[in-house]
Design a protein around this motif. Structure first.
Motif, PDB file in Angstrom:
ATOM      1  N   GLU A   1       0.395   5.905  14.654  1.00 58.26           N
ATOM      2  CA  GLU A   1       0.958   4.483  14.570  1.00 58.26           C
ATOM      3  C   GLU A   1      -0.502   3.774  14.211  1.00 58.26           C
ATOM      4  O   GLU A   1      -0.091   2.649  13.430  1.00 58.26           O
ATOM      5  CB  GLU A   1       1.225   4.166  15.783  1.00 58.26           C
ATOM      6  CG  GLU A   1       2.599   4.762  16.164  1.00 58.26           C
ATOM      7  CD  GLU A   1       2.207   6.043  17.167  1.00 58.26           C
ATOM      8  OE1 GLU A   1       1.219   6.905  16.805  1.00 58.26           O
ATOM      9  OE2 GLU A   1       2.920   5.753  18.344  1.00 58.26           O
ATOM     10  N   LEU A   2      -1.671   4.232  14.780  1.00 56.30           N
ATOM     11  CA  LEU A   2      -2.582   3.191  14.438  1.00 56.30           C
ATOM     12  C   LEU A   2      -3.337   2.934  13.152  1.00 56.30           C
ATOM     13  O   LEU A   2      -3.503   1.912  12.678  1.00 56.30           O
ATOM     14  CB  LEU A   2      -3.996   3.818  15.228  1.00 56.30           C
ATOM     15  CG  LEU A   2      -3.517   3.902  16.606  1.00 56.30           C
ATOM     16  CD1 LEU A   2      -4.875   4.408  17.487  1.00 56.30           C
ATOM     17  CD2 LEU A   2      -3.277   2.333  17.436  1.00 56.30           C
TER      18      LEU A   2
ATOM     19  N   GLN B   1      -1.295   3.236  10.549  1.00 56.71           N
ATOM     20  CA  GLN B   1      -0.248   2.309   9.883  1.00 56.71           C
ATOM     21  C   GLN B   1      -0.600   1.076  10.209  1.00 56.71           C
ATOM     22  O   GLN B   1      -0.588   0.096   9.268  1.00 56.71           O
ATOM     23  CB  GLN B   1       1.054   2.862  10.217  1.00 56.71           C
ATOM     24  CG  GLN B   1       1.460   4.050   9.653  1.00 56.71           C
ATOM     25  CD  GLN B   1       2.791   4.672  10.527  1.00 56.71           C
ATOM     26  OE1 GLN B   1       3.213   4.103  11.177  1.00 56.71           O
ATOM     27  NE2 GLN B   1       2.926   6.002  10.329  1.00 56.71           N
ATOM     28  N   ALA B   2      -0.846   0.749  11.463  1.00 57.61           N
ATOM     29  CA  ALA B   2      -0.933  -0.648  12.049  1.00 57.61           C
ATOM     30  C   ALA B   2      -2.120  -1.326  11.253  1.00 57.61           C
ATOM     31  O   ALA B   2      -2.125  -2.519  10.838  1.00 57.61           O
ATOM     32  CB  ALA B   2      -1.250  -0.695  13.488  1.00 57.61           C
ATOM     33  N   GLU B   3      -3.286  -0.424  11.253  1.00 58.65           N
ATOM     34  CA  GLU B   3      -4.416  -0.843  10.549  1.00 58.65           C
ATOM     35  C   GLU B   3      -4.397  -1.291   8.855  1.00 58.65           C
ATOM     36  O   GLU B   3      -4.745  -2.601   8.606  1.00 58.65           O
ATOM     37  CB  GLU B   3      -5.685   0.151  10.867  1.00 58.65           C
ATOM     38  CG  GLU B   3      -6.849  -0.347  10.051  1.00 58.65           C
ATOM     39  CD  GLU B   3      -8.034   0.773  10.127  1.00 58.65           C
ATOM     40  OE1 GLU B   3      -8.014   1.444  11.213  1.00 58.65           O
ATOM     41  OE2 GLU B   3      -9.171   0.793   9.381  1.00 58.65           O
TER      42      GLU B   3
ATOM     43  N   ARG C   1      -1.677  -1.863   7.676  1.00 60.01           N
ATOM     44  CA  ARG C   1      -0.519  -3.286   7.554  1.00 60.01           C
ATOM     45  C   ARG C   1      -1.461  -4.573   7.660  1.00 60.01           C
ATOM     46  O   ARG C   1      -1.279  -5.555   6.802  1.00 60.01           O
ATOM     47  CB  ARG C   1       0.569  -3.101   8.618  1.00 60.01           C
ATOM     48  CG  ARG C   1       1.640  -3.833   8.430  1.00 60.01           C
ATOM     49  CD  ARG C   1       2.475  -4.320   9.337  1.00 60.01           C
ATOM     50  NE  ARG C   1       1.864  -5.493  10.172  1.00 60.01           N
ATOM     51  CZ  ARG C   1       1.793  -5.385  11.512  1.00 60.01           C
ATOM     52  NH1 ARG C   1       2.178  -4.611  12.232  1.00 60.01           N
ATOM     53  NH2 ARG C   1       1.166  -6.648  11.941  1.00 60.01           N
ATOM     54  N   ILE C   2      -2.271  -4.596   8.892  1.00 58.78           N
ATOM     55  CA  ILE C   2      -2.765  -5.779   9.102  1.00 58.78           C
ATOM     56  C   ILE C   2      -3.846  -6.168   7.918  1.00 58.78           C
ATOM     57  O   ILE C   2      -4.118  -7.335   7.237  1.00 58.78           O
ATOM     58  CB  ILE C   2      -3.842  -5.511  10.305  1.00 58.78           C
ATOM     59  CG1 ILE C   2      -2.861  -5.237  11.593  1.00 58.78           C
ATOM     60  CG2 ILE C   2      -4.741  -6.639  10.666  1.00 58.78           C
ATOM     61  CD1 ILE C   2      -1.989  -6.624  11.701  1.00 58.78           C
ATOM     62  N   CYS C   3      -4.614  -5.118   7.539  1.00 62.16           N
ATOM     63  CA  CYS C   3      -5.601  -5.453   6.365  1.00 62.16           C
ATOM     64  C   CYS C   3      -5.071  -5.938   5.280  1.00 62.16           C
ATOM     65  O   CYS C   3      -5.443  -6.651   4.411  1.00 62.16           O
ATOM     66  CB  CYS C   3      -6.597  -4.051   6.126  1.00 62.16           C
ATOM     67  SG  CYS C   3      -7.478  -3.646   7.535  1.00 62.16           S
TER      68      CYS C   3
ATOM     69  N   GLN D   1      -2.285  -7.455   4.992  1.00 61.98           N
ATOM     70  CA  GLN D   1      -1.871  -8.897   5.430  1.00 61.98           C
ATOM     71  C   GLN D   1      -2.611 -10.045   5.324  1.00 61.98           C
ATOM     72  O   GLN D   1      -2.567 -10.786   4.785  1.00 61.98           O
ATOM     73  CB  GLN D   1      -1.188  -8.725   6.857  1.00 61.98           C
ATOM     74  CG  GLN D   1       0.508  -8.527   6.665  1.00 61.98           C
ATOM     75  CD  GLN D   1       0.957  -8.612   8.121  1.00 61.98           C
ATOM     76  OE1 GLN D   1       0.361  -9.091   8.997  1.00 61.98           O
ATOM     77  NE2 GLN D   1       2.161  -8.008   8.244  1.00 61.98           N
ATOM     78  N   GLU D   2      -3.851  -9.527   5.882  1.00 60.21           N
ATOM     79  CA  GLU D   2      -4.882 -10.524   6.053  1.00 60.21           C
ATOM     80  C   GLU D   2      -6.144 -10.494   5.188  1.00 60.21           C
ATOM     81  O   GLU D   2      -7.153 -11.237   5.001  1.00 60.21           O
ATOM     82  CB  GLU D   2      -5.521 -10.237   7.283  1.00 60.21           C
ATOM     83  CG  GLU D   2      -4.652 -10.243   8.600  1.00 60.21           C
ATOM     84  CD  GLU D   2      -3.990 -11.462   8.586  1.00 60.21           C
ATOM     85  OE1 GLU D   2      -4.466 -12.505   8.304  1.00 60.21           O
ATOM     86  OE2 GLU D   2      -2.685 -11.356   9.376  1.00 60.21           O
ATOM     87  N   GLY D   3      -5.951  -9.520   4.026  1.00 59.44           N
ATOM     88  CA  GLY D   3      -6.852  -9.449   2.997  1.00 59.44           C
ATOM     89  C   GLY D   3      -7.982  -9.249   3.357  1.00 59.44           C
ATOM     90  O   GLY D   3      -9.226  -9.456   3.021  1.00 59.44           O
ATOM     91  N   PHE D   4      -8.293  -8.250   4.263  1.00 59.85           N
ATOM     92  CA  PHE D   4      -9.489  -7.917   5.211  1.00 59.85           C
ATOM     93  C   PHE D   4      -9.549  -6.588   4.450  1.00 59.85           C
ATOM     94  O   PHE D   4      -8.716  -5.582   4.251  1.00 59.85           O
ATOM     95  CB  PHE D   4      -9.216  -7.842   6.631  1.00 59.85           C
ATOM     96  CG  PHE D   4     -10.282  -7.513   7.629  1.00 59.85           C
ATOM     97  CD1 PHE D   4     -11.180  -8.667   7.843  1.00 59.85           C
ATOM     98  CD2 PHE D   4     -10.831  -6.250   7.881  1.00 59.85           C
ATOM     99  CE1 PHE D   4     -12.207  -8.735   8.489  1.00 59.85           C
ATOM    100  CE2 PHE D   4     -12.016  -6.282   8.569  1.00 59.85           C
ATOM    101  CZ  PHE D   4     -12.830  -7.624   8.969  1.00 59.85           C
TER     102      PHE D   4
END
Lengths: 161, 161
Positions: free
Chosen positions: B125-126, B128-130, B132-134, B136-139
């Motif tokens: 899950e982690l 995937q979460a990472e 997704r966030i990146c 979304q945030e352009g990180f």
DNA sequence: GTATCTGCAAACCCTTTGCAATAAG
DNA sequence: CTTATTGCAAAGGGTTTGCAGATAC
């Protein structure tokens, strides 16, 4: 950085600030500790200006107004944590960071290696993962942390400073 | 602790150890660095005994065999990291921890506040979460960490030491 | 008044560094 | 032989602590 925000730019409202200071004073009295100018100044500064900070930043901000020693800050922080207003976080840069606990939803951090800003995000997957793991391993969680470091959207073209 | 293990109890096999030491020597030579007794002892000790450790543990283990200084350890660790055999992790206890990079799958840590042992787990899950966030945030992620602290199954009844 | 709190400076822990002696190549 | 590496001890950061004077209550 769409959904994230820098918390230092997200201060408490005057009413919330009043409430939080009340919580702190109440905590101090309940423990037989004293409500001193220094403790009040520290609490107010954190609530008013900082969502996220380290001791040095806090020290600078405070001292720009009136003299205070770092020792008093270091001694006050555990009280603020105990009172529930503050939480401590170790980021990978090797020293303690603190952040307001009140009026905040659970979140994790994006840390930019170039501009050093901290961004926040929330990811429900993490709580699920934590619960799952603890159930599987018979572990009793007292806290957890997820951090991603790298380059924020502004810094991806620029040279590392 | 079903799926987790203490990595110190998971040493490299003799063949793997040989390979890893080869990687390290090769790295040293490629950089014009020297293959010294100390560097070899440090590398071998890490690969043989420790999956997860801090400088003090390593120092104790090494010194029980032959004299060595902490300075040499502190100077060797970055080389082992550069050579790809080791990674550094900051856990919330405030000092550096290190762990073998080779022959390990991606994982996170459970840290027991009572017995201080580190357990590992993996949680897809982690990642995937990472991602997704990146997205979304352009990180642009350069690394991440998830840690849970609390009480392991053995320590939940016992008093805190 | 009395016990707690403050500021200062010294102590602490972990890590890094300067230097003269040692060892690798 | 030459240059990198070692061990030591001193210096560094961040954090904690002992103590005498200041302050909350």
């Amino acid at each position: 950085m769409a959904a994230t925000k820098i918390l230092a730019e997200n201060p408490r409202s005057p009413e919330e600030l009043g409430e939080d200071l009340g919580v702190f004073r109440k905590y101090l009295k309940s423990k037989g500790f004293r409500v001193t100018r220094e403790r009040e100044a520290i609490a107010e500064c954190i609530l008013r200006n900082h969502g996220h900070f380290d001791v040095d930043e806090l020290f600078m901000t405070l001292r720009s107004k009136k003299p205070i020693s770092k020792a008093s800050i270091y001694r006050a922080l555990p009280l603020l944590i105990e009172s529930g207003l503050l939480v401590a976080v170790y980021l990978e840069d090797g020293h303690m960071h603190y952040e307001r606990a009140y009026g905040r939803e659970r979140h994790s951090h994006l840390r930019c290696l170039n501009c050093r800003r901290i961004f926040e995000f929330s990811a429900p997957e993490l709580e699920q993962a934590e619960k799952r793991i603890c159930r599987q391993e018979g572990f009793k969680s007292k806290g957890s942390k997820f951090e991603i470091w790298g380059l924020c959207s502004n810094c991806q073209g620029e040279p590392k400073k």
